[in-house]
Enzyme design. Structure first.
Site, PDB file in Angstrom:
ATOM      1  N   GLU A   1      61.293  13.998 -40.588  1.00 17.92           N
ATOM      2  CA  GLU A   1      59.936  14.181 -39.872  1.00 17.92           C
ATOM      3  C   GLU A   1      58.928  13.731 -41.190  1.00 17.92           C
ATOM      4  O   GLU A   1      58.777  14.259 -42.152  1.00 17.92           O
ATOM      5  CB  GLU A   1      59.741  15.513 -39.800  1.00 17.92           C
ATOM      6  CG  GLU A   1      60.638  15.856 -38.475  1.00 17.92           C
ATOM      7  CD  GLU A   1      60.279  17.155 -37.951  1.00 17.92           C
ATOM      8  OE1 GLU A   1      59.420  17.667 -38.429  1.00 17.92           O
ATOM      9  OE2 GLU A   1      61.105  17.967 -37.266  1.00 17.92           O
TER      10      GLU A   1
ATOM     11  N   GLU B   1      55.931  21.596 -31.072  1.00 16.14           N
ATOM     12  CA  GLU B   1      56.090  22.540 -31.870  1.00 16.14           C
ATOM     13  C   GLU B   1      55.094  23.829 -31.586  1.00 16.14           C
ATOM     14  O   GLU B   1      53.946  23.575 -31.349  1.00 16.14           O
ATOM     15  CB  GLU B   1      56.219  22.485 -33.368  1.00 16.14           C
ATOM     16  CG  GLU B   1      54.751  21.800 -33.946  1.00 16.14           C
ATOM     17  CD  GLU B   1      55.021  21.402 -35.423  1.00 16.14           C
ATOM     18  OE1 GLU B   1      56.058  21.996 -35.917  1.00 16.14           O
ATOM     19  OE2 GLU B   1      54.303  20.818 -36.048  1.00 16.14           O
TER      20      GLU B   1
END
Length: 757
Positions: free
Chosen positions: A628, A715
């Site tokens: 990420e 998220e």
């Protein structure tokens, strides 16, 4: 002769020095040649003064101990002393033999590396040792009359820049022989260098050749001989410095040995034996180039002994008297040159060459000296030329140099106290507060017309409010300067709120020393929104600090990322993610684990190999790892990073953009790098049900991802309504507290068991 005599008479100081040496030699010769009870002259001490020499052998005929004087020496110090097939050779060896013969006591020799021989001398295993004279050593040993003067020099590769003095070594690795004069001097002067200790001069040169040290400080004659004999690709990078007297030393308590040694050495010099030894070795003990100092003492001593003999035995010899004056004049000139050389070396050590301002260590000495006098009030200010590198890059090095000279001139004209240049456009001044105030005003306003592109920022600390020593005032002024830069202020005065956070200091210390005890990984699950299937997890860092307790990532990650230590966290998280993924695959329940990485991590040329080695070590699979990419900064090494990501993609590793939409580099990443996924930041997801604007931002992001054929992860999913809305909008994957909070490894594995049950 007449011309020399006139030169001396024209210079009263030289005349006094010449007369002093003549008088000294006369007294020495009288001591050496006083008749004994039989009326004959002898240089050997009486029986009561015979030195207590080491007992090295037993006479086979008489059974009585034989007296020997054990001279020590360095086995690798050519041409002064060295060992060849067990035989001691060199200038010092031959001189010791001559002294031994004059004193009528046999000599033996013990050679080894310098540190070993010096220790043997200190323990009494060696009676006499030739060494450089220094103030520190003079407190420990008795020294004979000096018999030579030796220089030091700095050695390195021909491609390196010249180094005028050791003070210019800041931050460098410097090789020296253990316990040598250079070693002792660097420690005493506290030069900011990394010492590389070796057991010989040759070892120090080899350390430079092998890249273990940047430079070496060595005795000039010895180093020059080694470089020439071995044809080493090294050379002297400095003029000669640290001229030191070379003399014989004995233990301080051995007065009888010292008396014998001094008498025997004086007789050796007076009898021209010293001159014979010197002439034998002259071509080798003198360096193969001009030196500031390298004048043998015999020039003076032989002449002085000659004049003493002339006074006693040939009082009418005017010719010899003039010769002595001439030789004494030569010695006085040599000593004068030595004094000038030492003064010059000291000036270079104390003052910066570009500006002529104090170097930091000398600035501190002068400030502390002033503070001891308890002045009413003083101020120490550090000021910095802002954007010096940009000025240099835009307007050139010449303009930058002129700018530094301009500031220096202002300091010398307007500041009466000491001033210092730290380099990189940073100056420090110490003086009366009103004087500093006027100076900074002129620097910032009136005088700026001379240099229109100069901008300054400053921090100050005052005596006695902010400290009573230079080190404390410097630290506080530096803290004020840093705060001025941070707050975009022109100038700030220190206050206690500017002190660095103790937590930040502890964090930085831990990362600097690689002491990350208590740091571990937690794992937050990710699910497929459509199917509800558990498909992955993100590895997140946590830290139970040994003294600070539990620290959240917000308390240390931004700081270490700013200071360039983030790679330590990245490596730990990669290892943990790969290890856990490999464990799950062995249990036949593979899961993709994500790890945050920065562009600085990817710019590391070893990053690809780091991941590859970790996967091989834990026997994992590349397809179980996802990177990420965080958006905190952007790198100029776009090509290298893109190549690294392509190679990782080819192995099966996917790449996601973390917190998409919050960083300035989002679209740049999409354009430059091979990306497979967008991760929508929690700042948009958390309020998307209540706030239409957040919902529209997420909808637009999902449309962009769909057009680019990218997977999406949301998220910060905290409730079922948010999860349902994300499903309606077409988001692929969800992560958040509604699914699970980040879990330590054991709890995470248990969560998987329960989820799959």
């Amino acid at each position: 002769m007449l011309r020399i005599s006139e030169a001396i008479s024209d210079n009263p100081w030289r005349m006094k020095r010449a007369i002093f040496f003549i008088f000294w030699s006369f007294l020495t010769l009288l001591i050496v040649t006083i008749p004994d009870a039989t009326g004959s002259a002898t240089a050997t001490p009486t029986t009561a003064e015979t030195p207590t020499a080491a007992i090295t052998a037993i006479d086979p005929l008489t059974g009585t101990p034989e007296r020997r004087i054990t001279f020590g020496g360095n086995s690798g110090y050519q041409p002064f002393e060295w060992e060849d097939q067990g035989m001691p050779l060199g200038f010092n060896i031959d001189l010791a033999k001559a002294v031994s013969k004059a004193g009528d006591i046999p000599a033996e020799f013990k050679l080894g590396n310098w540190a070993e021989i010096l220790e043997a001398f200190e323990q009494g295993e060696v009676d006499v040792l030739a060494m450089y004279v220094s103030d520190e050593r003079a407190r420990l040993f008795r020294f004979s009359t000096p018999f030579y003067v030796v220089n030091h020099a700095i050695y390195g590769a021909p491609t390196q820049l010249p180094i005028p003095q050791p003070v210019d070594f800041t931050g460098q690795r410097v090789a020296v022989e253990t316990r040598s004069y250079a070693h002792e001097e660097l420690l005493a002067k506290k030069f900011n260098v990394e010492l590389v200790l070796t057991d010989s001069t040759e070892g120090a040169l080899n350390a430079v050749l092998l890249g273990e040290a940047d430079y070496a400080i060595l005795t000039e004659s010895v180093a020059e001989n080694l470089i020439a004999d071995s044809e080493l690709p090294l050379e002297s990078l400095s003029p000669p410095f640290w001229p030191r007297n070379y003399a014989f030393a004995v233990q301080f308590e051995r007065k009888d040995l010292y008396a014998w040694l001094e008498g025997a050495l004086s007789q050796t010099i007076a009898s021209d034996q010293y001159q014979a030894v010197y002439e034998k070795w002259e071509s080798e003990i003198r360096p193969g180039r001009d030196s500031y100092i390298q004048v043998p003492f015999y020039v003076g001593y032989t002449a002085l002994a000659a004049i003493a003999l002339t006074v006693i035995f040939f009082l009418t010899s005017w010719t010899l008297r003039l010769r002595v004056i001439s030789k004494s004049f030569d010695l006085g000139t040599a000593m004068e040159r030595a004094d000038r050389s030492e003064n010059n070396a000291q000036h270079i050590a104390d003052y910066e060459t570009e500006t002529g301002l104090c170097r930091p260590h000398y600035f501190a000495e002068m400030v502390d000296k002033t503070l001891k006098q308890k002045p009413a009030s003083c101020e120490l200010m550090i000021f910095k030329l802002v954007h010096l590198s940009e000025v240099r890059g835009t307007l050139g090095q010449a303009y930058s140099s002129e700018l530094i000279k301009h500031i220096t001139m202002l300091l010398k004209d307007q500041i009466t106290g000491p001033s210092c240049y730290f380099g990189r456009g940073i100056f420090a001044v110490f003086s009366d507060p009103s004087e500093i105030e006027l100076f900074f005003e002129s620097l910032s306003t009136k005088q700026i017309e001379a240099m229109p592109y100069a901008q300054y920022v400053a921090g100050s600390a005052c005596f006695p409010e902010h400290g009573s020593a230079c080190g404390v005032l410097l630290d506080h002024a530096d803290a004020a300067l840093s705060m001025a830069v941070y707050r975009n202020k022109h100038r700030l005065v220190y206050d206690s709120s500017m002190d660095p956070s103790t937590t930040d200091q502890a964090v930085v210390t831990a990362f600097r020393t690689h002491s990350l005890k208590g740091m571990y990984a937690v794992f937050q699950p990710q699910i497929d929104i459509k199917t509800g299937q558990l498909i992955g997890a993100e590895a997140l860092v946590r830290w139970q600090h040994p003294t600070l307790g539990a620290l959240t990532p917000d308390e240390f990650v931004p700081l270490v990322e700013k200071l360039g230590y983030i790679s330590q966290i990245t490596k730990l998280m990669l290892n943990e993610a790969i290890r856990v993924s490999a464990l799950l695959r062995k249990q036949n329940r593979p899961l993709v684990t994500s790890v945050n990485v920065s562009v600085h991590d990817l710019a590391d040329p070893n990053f690809f190999e780091t991941i590859k080695s970790a996967v091989e070590h834990f026997k994992g699979e590349f397809c179980d790892l996802k990177l990420e990419l965080t958006e905190t900064s952007f790198s100029s090494e776009i090509g290298h990073i893109s190549d690294t990501l392509v190679r990782l993609n080819e192995l099966g590793i996917k790449v996601s953009i973390d917190d998409f939409g919050t960083g300035y580099s989002s679209l740049a990443y999409l354009s430059a790098f091979p990306i497979q996924e967008l991760k929508i930041d929690r700042a948009f997801v958390t309020g998307m049900v209540e706030h239409e604007k957040n919902c529209n931002i997420i909808r637009a992001t999902l449309v962009l991802a769909d057009h680019l054929k990218l997977k999406t992860v949301a998220e910060g999913v905290e409730d079922e309504k948010t999860l349902t809305l994300l499903d309606e909008l077409g988001c692929s994957v969800a992560q958040g507290y509604f699914i699970s909070k980040p879990l330590p490894e054991a709890e995470f594995l248990k969560f998987i068991d329960n989820y799959l049950a």
